[in-house]
Design an enzyme around this catalytic site. Structure first.
Site, PDB file in Angstrom:
ATOM      1  CG  PHE A 146      -1.978  -1.070   1.166  1.00  0.00           C
ATOM      2  CD1 PHE A 146      -2.893  -1.109   0.143  1.00  0.00           C
ATOM      3  CD2 PHE A 146      -2.023  -2.046   2.140  1.00  0.00           C
ATOM      4  CE1 PHE A 146      -3.857  -2.101   0.079  1.00  0.00           C
ATOM      5  CE2 PHE A 146      -2.985  -3.052   2.092  1.00  0.00           C
ATOM      6  CZ  PHE A 146      -3.904  -3.076   1.054  1.00  0.00           C
ATOM      7  CB  ILE A 184      -3.050  -8.531   6.599  1.00  0.00           C
ATOM      8  CG1 ILE A 184      -3.120  -7.777   5.258  1.00  0.00           C
ATOM      9  CG2 ILE A 184      -2.639  -7.608   7.736  1.00  0.00           C
ATOM     10  CD1 ILE A 184      -4.184  -6.687   5.220  1.00  0.00           C
ATOM     11  CG  HIS A 242       0.020  -5.523  11.578  1.00  0.00           C
ATOM     12  ND1 HIS A 242       0.320  -4.439  10.783  1.00  0.00           N
ATOM     13  CD2 HIS A 242       0.682  -5.310  12.737  1.00  0.00           C
ATOM     14  CE1 HIS A 242       1.129  -3.615  11.427  1.00  0.00           C
ATOM     15  NE2 HIS A 242       1.362  -4.138  12.619  1.00  0.00           N
TER      16      HIS A 242
END
Length: 245
Positions: free
Chosen positions: A33, A109, A125
């Site tokens: 991201f 994740i 996470h």
């Protein structure tokens, strides 16, 4: 020569701690991201940064917009394990036969390590496969979330479903922090892959390691690389399958 040295170090180790970074995701063809230009594309489309979109504040205040992003940019992109993930699964199985173990700690994740067969994974996470009802606690798959309209709700009690990931602004689980610290302290080899020594995961936990086999495998350089006992500047998905047969 480097591969031979690394193989010897691995063969001589029985308690191997692995810090798996976001480079492992990139090597599976998934952009992180914060990577450019992907981060700019997200901000242009949604009007806010990826960090804000994945924050607890955004989720709590704008759940509809959060799930619009989460479905399209997280769940729909999926991703498959790369050869390095499968190599770690083989290594774990090999060490188990001789009374040793491999522990993988990651902030990813994606759940790719488990998909490749790695059993002992500490996900700081969480992961997007474990979505849970806020009312009754029932778990839901990513597929259920993707098929839902707007904010997903439980088919049992109709409560909202909470994504199984740690959102920005939320506290790390103290139990997981302790586990990573203890496993790192007990390790006789620390393998850092797809990240650098100043990244959050390694910076926070590598100080617990007291051995002399801190190996870094990454295809990018960083000023802290000199603090490793051995560095290989290649893709992890190229190195580990060659070393771990």
């Amino acid at each position: 020569m480097a591969y031979e040295i690394l193989k010897k170090m691995i063969d001589e180790s029985q308690k191997i701690m692995v810090f798996s970074g976001m480079g492992m995701i990139r090597e599976s063809g998934i952009a992180y991201f914060r990577d450019e230009p992907y981060a700019y594309q997200i901000e242009a489309e949604y009007g806010v940064s990826p960090e804000e979109l994945l924050s607890a504040q955004f989720y709590n205040s704008r759940p509809g917009s959060f799930y619009n992003f989460y479905k399209k940019e997280v769940l729909s992109r999926g991703g498959e394990p790369n050869p390095a993930h499968y190599a770690l699964a083989r290594l774990e199985a090999q060490k188990k036969k001789t009374g040793g173990y491999v522990t993988v700690a990651t902030r990813s994740i994606s759940g790719m390590h488990q998909a490749a067969g790695v059993k002992n994974v500490i996900e700081l996470h969480g992961n997007f496969h474990n979505n849970r009802c806020t009312g009754c606690g029932k778990e839901f798959s990513p597929e259920y979330i993707l098929k839902s309209h707007g904010i997903p709700h439980c088919d049992k009690c109709q409560s909202a479903i909470r994504p199984g990931i740690l959102l920005a602004g939320e506290m790390l689980d103290n139990g997981l922090i302790t586990k990573v610290a203890n496993e790192t302290e007990a390790a006789d080899m620390l393998l850092v892959i797809g990240t650098h020594l100043d990244a959050y995961l390694t910076k926070r936990f590598r100080l617990y390691y007291t051995g002399d086999k801190l190996v870094l495998i990454n295809n990018e350089t960083h000023p802290t690389d000199r603090e490793a006992d051995m560095v290989i500047y290649e893709k992890v998905s190229d190195v580990l399958p060659e070393v771990i047969q």
